[in-house]
Structure formats: structure tokens, C-alpha cells
Design an enzyme around this catalytic site. Sequence first.
Site, PDB file in Angstrom:
ATOM      1  N   ARG A 214       0.832  -1.216   0.000  1.00 13.63           N
ATOM      2  CA  ARG A 214       0.000   0.000   0.000  1.00 13.63           C
ATOM      3  C   ARG A 214       0.862   1.259   0.000  1.00 13.63           C
ATOM      4  O   ARG A 214       0.481   2.277  -0.586  1.00 13.63           O
ATOM      5  CB  ARG A 214      -0.916   0.000   1.224  1.00 13.63           C
ATOM      6  CG  ARG A 214      -1.888  -1.162   1.300  1.00 13.63           C
ATOM      7  CD  ARG A 214      -2.812  -1.221   0.101  1.00 13.63           C
ATOM      8  NE  ARG A 214      -3.761  -2.331   0.221  1.00 13.63           N
ATOM      9  CZ  ARG A 214      -4.544  -2.740  -0.762  1.00 13.63           C
ATOM     10  NH1 ARG A 214      -4.492  -2.138  -1.937  1.00 13.63           N
ATOM     11  NH2 ARG A 214      -5.372  -3.751  -0.587  1.00 13.63           N
ATOM     12  N   LYS A 250      -6.184   1.420   2.056  1.00 13.57           N
ATOM     13  CA  LYS A 250      -7.287   0.470   2.003  1.00 13.57           C
ATOM     14  C   LYS A 250      -7.081  -0.642   3.020  1.00 13.57           C
ATOM     15  O   LYS A 250      -6.037  -1.297   3.053  1.00 13.57           O
ATOM     16  CB  LYS A 250      -7.389  -0.117   0.591  1.00 13.57           C
ATOM     17  CG  LYS A 250      -8.563  -1.075   0.422  1.00 13.57           C
ATOM     18  CD  LYS A 250      -8.609  -1.621  -1.001  1.00 13.57           C
ATOM     19  CE  LYS A 250      -9.765  -2.600  -1.182  1.00 13.57           C
ATOM     20  NZ  LYS A 250      -9.803  -3.145  -2.567  1.00 13.57           N
TER      21      LYS A 250
END
Length: 359
Positions: A214, A250
Amino acid sequence: MVLLMFQGRKSEYTMRTQFLWKLQAKQEINDMAELQEHNQHLLRNILPDHVASHFLTRNFKDEECYSQSYDKVGVIFASIPNFSEFYNEIEGNNEGIECLRLLNEIIADFDELLNEDRFKNIEKIKTIGSTYMAASGLTPNPLGIPMHSEWDHLCNLADFALAMIDALNGINTHSFQNFELRIGLNHGPVVAGVIGAKKPQYDIWGNTVNVASRMDSTGVPGKIQVTESTRRILSQHGFQFAHRGVVHVKGKGELQTFFLTGRTTRLPTNSQTVRVKHPMSGKNPSVAAVSWLLQSQKRKSYNHNHPRNRGSTVKHRSVGEAPPSPIAMSHIQHKRNLSTLDEGQLLTTNSLSPPQTPV
């Protein structure tokens, strides 16, 4: 008399046959040893050395697999987001093959960095498209080098990320491209293991890997994005950062992230910054030229006689294979030119530059 002659011929035939059998057996043993060494070399190219040794020294059943848990591992994902714009399957580009050749040169340069002693504790995990994944802290101390801190491997991984950016900048200069690396760095516990009976794959799993991915996907091209916990550790070892702010990740929510901007090398005994000085500076130009030539010859001799370069083979292009593209050739020529340069001329100051917003 005839009986003696017959017995002598029979003994001679038996001795000759035994000699040929022994010679053949010795040749087969040598061939088997060479084949075993070749197989071990292939296995160590697929799996890390300590994992390959784990399989080579034990007998395993088909249902058994290798797995190992680690508490302190560094993970990076380095992607080239604008490579998809460069990739083109047109006839003039040999239907995309030339693009893949340049990507292979980039990945090979990253792999070559791992041959340096300072990066021996970094393990390449895999490549996914144009994304390069590596981790540190998975292997035992490779060269018996004294460890100054339990996070030395994480510092080496951060240095590796900076070196990857420098390597890609050099490729851009000589291939007339504008590729940019987007790197995500994180640390924490992981589980490592080998999956698959055919084409076994060594990989790592865990929340640490997900967050590192991420950090890459939410990052900025040309930057190295790290988590706050990783920044706290690296900042204690001379690394400098610029605060980015809160980023929505996320599955993790809002995270404070930072950009790694460089590293200030300091002497162990005090806090004075070590300044890198070119070895030819301050010398008379003619003396500097002679000195440079002598050092170049020494480097050539060292590279030729270095153990890791002995027995190396030249890669030949197979029959029917298209020649390398001008872009790839220009980069290959650049790598050949670098082998004759003095070490002082290869030093860069990118990793020593101060950050815009120190934290």
C-alpha cells in the site's frame, strides 16, 4: 606352451577390461558430481541460500513444506508506474519485445546491486510485471559481518531503495527515457515459506507485506514512502525524511506517512558529517590523469581476477533471436564504460542531500 599363451592373453584382456570399466566409472562419477553441482546452482537461483540448504541437507516427504516466522523483517515494493505508457506492441517495436528487453535490463541492474556486500542480507522475493519486491532480515548474517544494531538490515534495505533510484536514473540518461520509481517501505513480522512441488516459489506473507504494498500503490513517483514506525527506526540511523501527511490506506484507514529523502553518514565517534571527496581533487591535472589511468588498470586487473568473475561465460544470442534494440545497446555500452571508471567518479550525492522538510 599354447596353454600359457592363452592364459596370458586372457589375463591381459581381463586387465584391459577392468581398466576401461574403472575409467568409465570415474568419468560417470565426475559427470554426476558436475550435474549435482549444476542442479544445486539452479536451486540456489530459485530459492534463498539458507532455504536451498534446508532442502539439500534433509529428506522430505511430498506433503511437508518449508515455513518460517520472523519478527523483524523489512519489505519494499518498487514499481515503475509509467512503464505501461512506454510498452507498445507495434511492429516497429518488434511487438513489445524491445520494451521487455529494456525492462529486463532494469531488473538485471537491480539484481546486480544485490551482489554488493552491503546488500547481502537483502533477498529478492519476486517481480510482478514492472514491480520489484525485496525483503531484509530473512537470512542469517551472510558474511559474519559484526552487527551494530538489530535494524542494520532495515538500514541496508533503505540504502538499497536509494541505490535503485540512482540506478534507474543512470538508465534513463543513456536510454533517453523518463522512468520513475515509486517505492513503498515497511517493517514488521512476516511468515516466509515455499509453495508448490513443481516450480517452487519462495514468498512472504503477512500484514507487513500488505502495508508495504500500500505504501507503494499510494506513493508518489520518484519518492520512497514509509510508515511512521519505520521512520522512527531509520531516523535514529542517520536517515532523513519529509513529512507527507495522512494517507488513506485500504483496509488500514488513515496512516501517517513520510518520504525518505536521503541519509547523512556520520562518524561513529562524534556527530560530524562525513563528506565524500573526489580522490583527484586538489591534484595537478597531469598528475591526476596519470593517477586515474593507473587506478583504472588496477580496477581492470581486480575485476578480472576477482573470484566471482572467474569462470564467467559470455552470453551469446541464440540463432534466430532479434538483435538488441538501440535503447538496450546504449545502456549495455554505458555499463561497459562504467567498468573502466574510477570509483570516485561513480560517487553520487543524492543519498547525502538534506531534506526539504526535516523531521
